[in-house]
Enzyme design. Sequence first.
Site, PDB file in Angstrom:
ATOM      1  N   GLU A  34     -24.959  26.064  36.778  1.00  0.00           N
ATOM      2  CA  GLU A  34     -24.282  24.848  37.225  1.00  0.00           C
ATOM      3  C   GLU A  34     -25.285  23.701  37.133  1.00  0.00           C
ATOM      4  O   GLU A  34     -25.774  23.172  38.148  1.00  0.00           O
ATOM      5  CB  GLU A  34     -23.766  25.028  38.656  1.00  0.00           C
ATOM      6  N   ASP A 241     -33.142  38.417  47.536  1.00  0.00           N
ATOM      7  CA  ASP A 241     -31.922  39.213  47.429  1.00  0.00           C
ATOM      8  C   ASP A 241     -30.737  38.251  47.477  1.00  0.00           C
ATOM      9  O   ASP A 241     -30.356  37.759  48.538  1.00  0.00           O
ATOM     10  CB  ASP A 241     -31.856  40.217  48.584  1.00  0.00           C
ATOM     11  N   HIS A 337     -19.740  15.119  36.590  1.00  0.00           N
ATOM     12  CA  HIS A 337     -19.793  16.447  35.979  1.00  0.00           C
ATOM     13  C   HIS A 337     -19.544  16.370  34.475  1.00  0.00           C
ATOM     14  O   HIS A 337     -20.243  17.022  33.687  1.00  0.00           O
ATOM     15  CB  HIS A 337     -18.759  17.374  36.635  1.00  0.00           C
TER      16      HIS A 337
END
Length: 348
Positions: A34, A241, A337
């Site tokens: 992203e 993790d 975007h």
Amino acid sequence: MSQTVTPIPTSWVGPLRLSGEVTGEQEVPLATYETPLWPSVGRSARVSRLVDDGIRVTIVDERMTRSSLFVARTAADAVAAGSALTARFDDLAAIVAAQSRFARLIDVHTEVVGNLLFVRFALTTGDASGHNMTTLAAETFIDHVLAWHPELEYGSISGNYCSDKKATAVNGILGRGRSAVAEILIPAAVVADQLRSSAQRIADLNVRKNLVGSTIAGALRSANAHYANMLLAFYLATGQDAANIVEASQGITYAEVRGEGDLYFSCTLPNLIVGTVGNGKDLPFVDEVLTRLGCREERSSGGNARRLAALIAATVLCGELSLLAAQTNHKELMASHLVLERKAGGRR
């Protein structure tokens, strides 16, 4: 079993100006597909450099937990055994200290459901996130508990009251991982010039979107726009993790207008499960990143992990602030975007 390496685009963003747990300026790594996240976080990083104290981060608490499950004959037996266990805190603490240089028991909490006894152990674990450390401690605890209380039977080493990689209330209430608060006070002129918004509009949107919107959606101890985006990108870049973003993304964004239109903005993240040692941290790229972040220094036990948690909290604030500011302006989010992804070669 064959192994392959999956490449993830990574960029260093910033620097962020910081105070509190971490002082000075520091670039941060974000590994993500992203890619508009980079300039979004970068915009608020630029804002932080225009504020005297930048982003102040406070580490509120740190602990890792494991909840073991025991089965009693009756609820009365379970309650009695739970009370006896909490009374033997010093004995349990000595057991932990004897088997680890870093783990220290700090809390024991019990819950009874029917004839089931859940015992939630909380430990500090130095610079490790502490998953394996607490599981090993729980395994040892179980042996002692069953010896002390033959009326109990083994249920499970983990009874889900920990609670690991699940969105629950207990972690926010009793704590799991590093608990951090990142905050910034931005002058009105900087909000207008750099964020193209105002403190009032951002504060109003936070209430309507993050607080009200999250409430009607049924969010669990969580009121934020997109903590998970920054968390995952930072976790992947530093060998964490990644599944722990399930609970780490439970946090609350708060905003208010101060003075003559200044913006107070904060992100509270009670469940940041991160470490600078342990599984995955010895990989060459992770070691390089942690060194660049200043998380390979000689510090007191847990100091490097606290620094990492503080950097993550500040990065989350940057991404959260930038997104909310963009959403105060009609069509800005989608337009940004499209421009950024087309520059990166994406097709829509």
